[in-house]
Design an enzyme around this catalytic site. Structure first.
Site, PDB file in Angstrom:
ATOM      1  N   TRP A 102      35.250  24.207  51.081  1.00  0.00           N
ATOM      2  CA  TRP A 102      34.545  24.002  52.347  1.00  0.00           C
ATOM      3  C   TRP A 102      32.939  24.288  51.423  1.00  0.00           C
ATOM      4  O   TRP A 102      32.029  24.236  52.975  1.00  0.00           O
ATOM      5  CB  TRP A 102      35.332  25.316  52.783  1.00  0.00           C
ATOM      6  CG  TRP A 102      36.228  24.637  54.062  1.00  0.00           C
ATOM      7  CD1 TRP A 102      37.947  25.181  52.767  1.00  0.00           C
ATOM      8  CD2 TRP A 102      36.945  23.684  54.960  1.00  0.00           C
ATOM      9  NE1 TRP A 102      38.575  24.949  53.480  1.00  0.00           N
ATOM     10  CE2 TRP A 102      37.617  23.274  54.269  1.00  0.00           C
ATOM     11  CE3 TRP A 102      36.210  22.113  55.599  1.00  0.00           C
ATOM     12  CZ2 TRP A 102      38.713  22.245  55.035  1.00  0.00           C
ATOM     13  CZ3 TRP A 102      36.895  21.912  56.026  1.00  0.00           C
ATOM     14  CH2 TRP A 102      38.372  21.496  55.536  1.00  0.00           C
ATOM     15  N   ASP A 171      30.756  31.069  56.195  1.00  0.00           N
ATOM     16  CA  ASP A 171      31.934  30.768  57.553  1.00  0.00           C
ATOM     17  C   ASP A 171      33.283  31.183  56.676  1.00  0.00           C
ATOM     18  O   ASP A 171      33.543  31.491  55.802  1.00  0.00           O
ATOM     19  CB  ASP A 171      31.322  29.484  56.465  1.00  0.00           C
ATOM     20  CG  ASP A 171      33.025  28.536  57.006  1.00  0.00           C
ATOM     21  OD1 ASP A 171      34.143  29.138  57.859  1.00  0.00           O
ATOM     22  OD2 ASP A 171      33.807  27.860  56.632  1.00  0.00           O
ATOM     23  N   LYS A 195      43.425  29.112  61.526  1.00  0.00           N
ATOM     24  CA  LYS A 195      43.642  30.418  60.414  1.00  0.00           C
ATOM     25  C   LYS A 195      44.091  31.821  61.016  1.00  0.00           C
ATOM     26  O   LYS A 195      44.914  32.039  60.668  1.00  0.00           O
ATOM     27  CB  LYS A 195      42.637  30.317  59.648  1.00  0.00           C
ATOM     28  CG  LYS A 195      42.719  28.866  58.629  1.00  0.00           C
ATOM     29  CD  LYS A 195      41.636  28.131  57.940  1.00  0.00           C
ATOM     30  CE  LYS A 195      41.585  26.623  57.971  1.00  0.00           C
ATOM     31  NZ  LYS A 195      40.361  25.813  57.710  1.00  0.00           N
TER      32      LYS A 195
HETATM   33  C1  LIG Z   1      39.848  25.028  57.838  1.00  0.00           C
HETATM   34  C2  LIG Z   1      38.640  25.121  57.769  1.00  0.00           C
HETATM   35  C3  LIG Z   1      36.761  25.432  57.444  1.00  0.00           C
HETATM   36  C4  LIG Z   1      37.128  23.748  58.462  1.00  0.00           C
HETATM   37  O1  LIG Z   1      37.881  23.816  60.220  1.00  0.00           O
HETATM   38  P1  LIG Z   1      37.579  22.649  61.096  1.00  0.00           P
HETATM   39  O2  LIG Z   1      37.839  24.496  61.878  1.00  0.00           O
HETATM   40  O3  LIG Z   1      38.937  22.221  61.243  1.00  0.00           O
HETATM   41  O4  LIG Z   1      36.597  22.713  61.254  1.00  0.00           O
HETATM   42  C5  LIG Z   1      35.968  25.326  57.006  1.00  0.00           C
HETATM   43  N1  LIG Z   1      35.815  26.484  56.429  1.00  0.00           N
HETATM   44  C6  LIG Z   1      37.014  27.015  55.831  1.00  0.00           C
HETATM   45  C7  LIG Z   1      36.454  27.574  55.320  1.00  0.00           C
HETATM   46  C8  LIG Z   1      38.152  26.859  56.367  1.00  0.00           C
HETATM   47  O5  LIG Z   1      38.904  27.364  55.265  1.00  0.00           O
END
Ligand SMILES: *Cc1c(COP(=O)(O)O)cnc(C)c1O
Length: 359
Positions: A102, A171, A195
């Site tokens: 990511w 993030d 998540k």
């Molecule tokens: C799942 C995830 C993403 C992507 O998220 P989207 O909402 O599909 O854009 C980005 N960063 C991390 C750490 C993730 O686990």
């Protein structure tokens, strides 16, 4: 319905209590004689829900008043663009920690707006370790430092917060609300909801007020944090149902005792699982002990040929979605807030039986 434990990395399991509440409120939300999906986001009832959800999140994370909380669309991936658009502030460089899949995506998008300085790189160790912070190569001219506290695919999680003289951007898609964080250390925190917050379609952004209002020219108006903040995340129609689900999850978290209580539960859950992996020659996890994720636990079977049978038998035992990401192979158990200790216990019992039967 028998209890099924869903180890999906995302969209992921929701607390059963929240699913039941969604069911109860589906046809008629409060006394509005419609579902919350069928009413205006400008209506009194929707706005009341939205305001309470923000307050609950502020309470849970202890978010200081000089931070805005935004409820946006576009996923965490839209933030890969919104962060440089909003935070470059005329600078031409930014620092990015590269610790997994990511962060790599965030770097690729950041590179479209500025010169990215990769200040630490875990690709050489296949995302199983993080360099000590003293060894990072931070460019002091960078507008900010972006990192990914928990890398969802490799299961690599920071056990420290980088300390820098520039806005720190995190993030937190796969770790938000799993434990307490000191929000005041951050310039921006963002997370896709699917998540640990709720369902897909919503992205929560927590941004320090003084960082807003100096965006790169000629970008989409929706991508300006100021537009969103001034309009309480309702410049246009927000993702109403995802927002509602998040509000129910926040209430559920408060009932569980908040983030300090969740941290204890999550730490214990992860330990139970890692102990079984480490105590066997049949299963393994390659991540450095310090940096093992509480939320995503990848593990390999010594004999890869047993992967298919493992997944098949796990599913028969109501343990689903354990297949690892194709880049890592093996298995991955994602054990977000909604996964109870009981689910972990079922998983480790199954793992022990499977090991006996196949070794
Ligand atoms: C799942 C995830 C993403 C992507 O998220 P989207 O909402 O599909 O854009 C980005 N960063 C991390 C750490 C993730 O686990």
């Amino acid at each position: 319905m028998s209890q099924i434990y869903n180890f999906s990395a995302g969209p992921a399991m929701l607390p059963i209590q929240v699913l039941r509440q969604m069911q109860d409120e589906l046809l008629e939300y409060k006394d509005i004689k419609a579902s919350i999906m069928e009413i205006s986001h400008r209506s009194t009832d929707f706005i009341a829900m939205a305001q309470k959800s923000e307050q609950d999140l502020r309470d849970l994370m202890n978010i200081p008043n000089h931070y805005k909380v935004l409820f946006l669309q576009g996923g965490a991936s839209a933030q890969f663009s919104m962060v440089p658009i909003n935070l470059l502030h005329g600078k031409t460089k930014a620092n990015y920690a590269y610790t997994g899949h990511w962060s790599k995506k965030a770097i690729a998008e950041g590179s479209r707006y500025c010169d990215v300085n990769i200040c630490t790189n875990s690709s050489d160790n296949k995302y199983t370790d993080i360099d000590v912070f003293e060894n990072w190569n931070i460019d002091s001219d960078g507008a900010y430092l972006h990192y990914t506290p928990n890398e969802t695919i490799a299961g690599l999680e920071f056990d420290y917060v980088p300390e820098v003289d520039m806005p720190l951007v995190a993030d937190m898609s796969s770790s938000i609300l799993s434990r307490e964080v000191d929000v005041s250390k951050y310039g921006v925190i963002y997370a896709g909801a699917q998540k640990n917050i709720g369902i897909a379609g919503l992205t929560v952004v927590i941004v320090r007020e003084d960082l807003m209002g100096n965006v790169v020219a000629n970008q989409p108006i929706l991508f300006d944090y100021t537009t969103q903040a001034k309009n309480d995340s309702m410049y246009n129609t927000p993702s109403t149902y995802s927002w509602y689900v998040a509000s129910r999850v926040f209430e559920w978290l408060k009932q569980q005792g908040g983030l300090s209580a969740m941290a204890k539960i999550n730490k214990a859950k992860a330990k139970t699982l890692y102990d079984v992996i480490d105590g066997s020659n049949f299963y393994s996890n390659p991540v450095a002990l310090k940096y093992r994720s509480w939320m995503n636990v990848p593990f390999l079977l010594a004999d890869e040929n047993l992967n298919g049978l493992f997944l098949e038998k796990a599913a028969i035992n109501n343990l689903i979605t354990l297949k690892g990401h194709r880049s890592v192979g093996g298995m991955r158990a994602s054990i977000y807030n909604a996964m109870p200790q009981k689910g972990i216990n079922e998983l480790i019992n199954f793992m022990k039986v499977f090991e006996k039967e196949n070794s």
